[in-house]
Motif scaffolding. Sequence first.
Motif, short mmCIF file in Angstrom:
data_model
loop_
_atom_site.label_atom_id
_atom_site.label_comp_id
_atom_site.label_asym_id
_atom_site.label_seq_id
_atom_site.Cartn_x
_atom_site.Cartn_y
_atom_site.Cartn_z
N LYS A 354 -22.09 35.29 31.91
CA LYS A 354 -21.16 36.40 32.07
C LYS A 354 -20.27 36.46 30.84
O LYS A 354 -19.53 35.51 30.56
N PRO A 355 -20.34 37.54 30.08
CA PRO A 355 -19.57 37.64 28.84
C PRO A 355 -18.09 37.34 29.05
O PRO A 355 -17.50 37.71 30.08
N THR A 356 -17.51 36.69 28.08
CA THR A 356 -16.12 36.28 28.16
C THR A 356 -15.49 36.41 26.78
O THR A 356 -16.16 36.77 25.82
N VAL A 357 -14.20 36.15 26.70
CA VAL A 357 -13.48 36.35 25.45
C VAL A 357 -13.53 35.06 24.61
O VAL A 357 -13.35 33.97 25.13
N GLY A 358 -13.80 35.23 23.31
CA GLY A 358 -13.70 34.11 22.39
C GLY A 358 -14.92 33.21 22.33
O GLY A 358 -14.88 32.16 21.67
N LYS A 359 -16.00 33.62 22.97
CA LYS A 359 -17.18 32.76 22.99
C LYS A 359 -18.41 33.65 23.13
O LYS A 359 -18.40 34.62 23.88
N ARG A 360 -19.46 33.33 22.38
CA ARG A 360 -20.67 34.14 22.50
C ARG A 360 -21.42 33.76 23.77
O ARG A 360 -21.68 32.60 24.04
#
Length: 551
Positions: A354-360
Amino acid sequence: GPIENYSPVTAQRLENPEPSNWMLYRRTYDGQGYSPLDQINTSNVKNLTPVWTFATGVVEGHEAPPIVNNGVMFVATPMGQVIALNAKTGDEYWRYKRQLPDDLFQLHPTSRGVGLWEDKLYLATTDDHVVALDAKTGKVVWDTKVQDYKKGQYMTLMPLIIDGKVIVGGSGGEFGVRGYVAAYDAKDGKELWRTYTIPGEGEPGHDTWQGDDWKNGGGSAWMTGNYDKETKTIYWGVGNAAPWPGEMHPGDNLYTSSVLALDPSNGKIKTYHQYHQNDSWDWDEVEAPMLIDLQRNGRNIKSLVHPGRDAIFWVLERTPTKINYVAGWPFVSTDVWKGIDAESGRPIVDPDHKPTVGKRVEFCPSLWGGKDWPSAAYSQKTGLVYVPANENFCGGFTGEKLPLKPGELWLGTKPEDIGLKTKPGADHFGELQAWDPVTGKKVWQHNFPKSQLFGSVTATAGDLVFVGGTNDRNFRAFNAKTGELLWEQKTNSGIMGMPSSYEIDGTQYIAIQSGWGVDAQRIQDALATNNIGIESNVPQGGVIWVFALKK
Ligand SMILES: O=C(O)c1cc(C(=O)O)c2c(n1)C(=O)C(=O)c1cc(C(=O)O)[nH]c1-2
Ligand SMILES: [Ca+2]
């Protein structure tokens, strides 16, 4: 010149369309994409041959079905153009060309068609107007501004016409708009109602958002809804949450990635079903579910069938007051869902994908999903659902908190970061799938080794399934029962559009626009950079093709 004998479109004709016509987006309000014509069938389709063609004069994605009303064809193209043609001969009656503003940035330069009512037709434009044209002359009757294109608000869909109302939904999920469905009076263009797809303060569902996130939460509604004429309920699909990473808008985020049941008289939300919560993948669930009567475990089900962008084949039950989860299963491989809660139908997310902030974060399928907007079809004869699917595509991006600037892309990641990866060793990508929606069994599948499948499907009573959608520019017919490829024809460009079928003077025709662009080309560019021997050069430029059996 003007059309002389035009057949006015009535509620009765839209509710029970003549087999010879294709007047709604999917021909009938139930959205099945099925023509009862059977002159062209499995034994003679090999004799299908072009009878006329017509160049539209524009590039980009030609996505609209050729709409046909008693011998007259209306075709919408990119750049706000409508062409009226003699459907038998291909001769032009008139052409409307919209003057689009010079500073208009079109993320999705397309139109999915014109709606018909009485002696007018209706176009929703990428500069966010609804325009009524005189069907006989193409002259503008009224022109209503809906919202402001400078704020990233635009429209690409074919309006849904119900009993004198022109119903549209806005695009802009990648610009942080707040989505809506709205109805206009077919006579004069006055707005009759507008229902936001994201509940405001005090409305039920508002508490599925935090703070001010709802104001720019997406939920655009950029595809035509379907309609249950018995219960007078519109089923309208709602798009992705904005910006993409769910961490930037905590909560379930109603009614993004949902289907809304709306009352056409006032736009009130009767009920809804959310396919997946806290959308983080740009998985718009905008293709309206098909209304199909199913016999399941000895029970009659008035169903809603939706092969989702989220890779799940959804079967729901519609009742006048509620939508119930019936079944769901992945129709392409996905690492995002660990399962589906059997009671509520909520998919269980794997946080690692699940896409998140600050990490691919990587996920399968890609942000174009198991299938994007191109429509599935249902054949009442075979009882099968035909899905234009994509397998072996994954995606990923690094979420980033960026401020919203109205009118600019607001993805929650850098556009150049959006990836499409092919699974190592994949032997195909596009899949035309045939599913039994009752048993959940796949009956057949046709694989496309070197291409995505990005075109809408139409089924006919001749036991045929028509689809384009591949980068080799072919238009194809399959045996609806067995999946055997029976016919193909190379065209000028790739085909993203929807095939329609009609009859004039005892002859059945199949019509399609060939004209590649928009996201079919974006996937093509991504494939070309994956170094798997797929080039990017699908030629562009729109042509209408009409086929019939060789005499
Ligand atoms: O969120 C939105 O408002 C929105 C609108 C559109 C559109 O209006 O065409 C597309 C998308 N999203 C989208 O995510 C997408 O993949 C897409 C593909 C296409 C196309 O025409 O090929 N449009 C759109
Ligand atoms: Ca979107």
